[in-house]
Design a protein around this motif. Structure first.
Motif, PDB file in Angstrom:
ATOM      1  N   SER A 100       0.815  -1.216   0.000  1.00  0.00           N
ATOM      2  CA  SER A 100       0.000   0.000   0.000  1.00  0.00           C
ATOM      3  C   SER A 100       0.847   1.264   0.000  1.00  0.00           C
ATOM      4  CB  SER A 100      -0.945   0.016   1.209  1.00  0.00           C
ATOM      5  OG  SER A 100      -0.242   0.217   2.418  1.00  0.00           O
ATOM      6  N   THR A 106      -1.313   2.478  -2.873  1.00  0.00           N
ATOM      7  CA  THR A 106      -2.443   3.076  -2.172  1.00  0.00           C
ATOM      8  C   THR A 106      -3.647   3.182  -3.094  1.00  0.00           C
ATOM      9  OG1 THR A 106      -0.990   4.349  -0.717  1.00  0.00           O
ATOM     10  CG2 THR A 106      -3.256   5.105  -0.908  1.00  0.00           C
ATOM     11  N   MET A 109      -5.312  -0.085  -3.299  1.00  0.00           N
ATOM     12  CA  MET A 109      -6.073  -0.389  -2.095  1.00  0.00           C
ATOM     13  C   MET A 109      -7.470   0.233  -2.155  1.00  0.00           C
ATOM     14  SD  MET A 109      -4.408  -2.460  -0.517  1.00  0.00           S
ATOM     15  CE  MET A 109      -3.172  -3.043  -1.665  1.00  0.00           C
ATOM     16  N   MET A 169      -4.840   0.533   4.766  1.00  0.00           N
ATOM     17  CA  MET A 169      -4.103   0.500   3.508  1.00  0.00           C
ATOM     18  C   MET A 169      -4.616   1.517   2.497  1.00  0.00           C
ATOM     19  SD  MET A 169      -4.030  -3.623   3.254  1.00  0.00           S
ATOM     20  CE  MET A 169      -3.565  -3.729   1.536  1.00  0.00           C
TER      21      MET A 169
END
Length: 205
Positions: A100, A106, A109, A169
């Motif tokens: 993440s 990210t 996620m 996350m």
């Protein structure tokens, strides 16, 4: 030629990841995708065949590596008498947090969070069929360490831990990295808090 094909495929996947995170799976159109990736529809069809297959490949690109790391970490500790609950949680949580915080991780996620939020049965079935064995191996180790919990209660608690991890996350949480804290330090702090929190929740009588 192979390099060019690989580059086109990766470009489509990266563009799809951005659009799915921003608009959801139904909200992101193939027209938006081809414009963002700088390709035509024929290229998407050639590499993926359908939008559903494209969605699956977006997940495979990230989850294959993530779950490989998880299973390797689990294999080193599973079944050992000295293994603690925190050890198993670290094997589950740390590789995910590393992903993440790795570039576009990210963003992925947020795509993963949408997969749970949008209740897409086809996608959920794909994730279960391809990655369910990972969760089953972790669940078996949790069950060994938490013999006082019924199967149903254990599943409830693991589901809540997974939700907390997905939230951490995705970068949606209230705790944001401070300017004087490095990405690595922030990831380690997040892991420590999440492991401690999850261990307390899992082991509660």
């Amino acid at each position: 030629m192979q390099t060019s094909q690989q580059s086109t495929k990766e470009r489509i996947l990266s563009a799809a990841e951005v659009l799915f995170a921003r608009h959801g799976f139904d909200g992101a159109s193939l027209r938006q995708l081809t414009a963002a990736a700088g390709v035509n529809l024929a290229a998407v069809n050639y590499h993926f065949g359908s939008k559903d297959r494209l969605v699956e490949e977006v997940f495979r690109r990230r989850l294959d590596e993530l779950n490989s790391r998880r299973l390797k970490a689990l294999a080193r500790i599973a079944g050992h008498p000295e293994t603690t609950l925190e050890d198993v949680l670290a094997a589950f949580i740390k590789p995910a947090l590393e992903l993440s915080h790795d570039g576009s991780g990210t963003l992925f996620m947020r795509v993963l969070a949408r997969a749970f939020a949008e209740h897409d049965d086809t996608l959920r079935r794909f994730l279960s069929e391809n990655y369910g064995h990972v969760m089953r191996q972790f669940t078996a180790e949790f069950a060994r360490l938490l013999p006082h919990l019924s199967k149903e209660e254990l599943y409830w608690r693991i589901d809540l831990v997974t939700g907390a991890l997905t939230h951490a996350m995705s970068g949606f949480g209230m705790i944001q990295r401070k300017s004087d804290v490095t990405e690595t330090m922030h990831r380690e702090q997040t892991a420590a808090h999440l492991i401690r929190f999850s261990a307390a929740g899992l082991s509660h009588p």
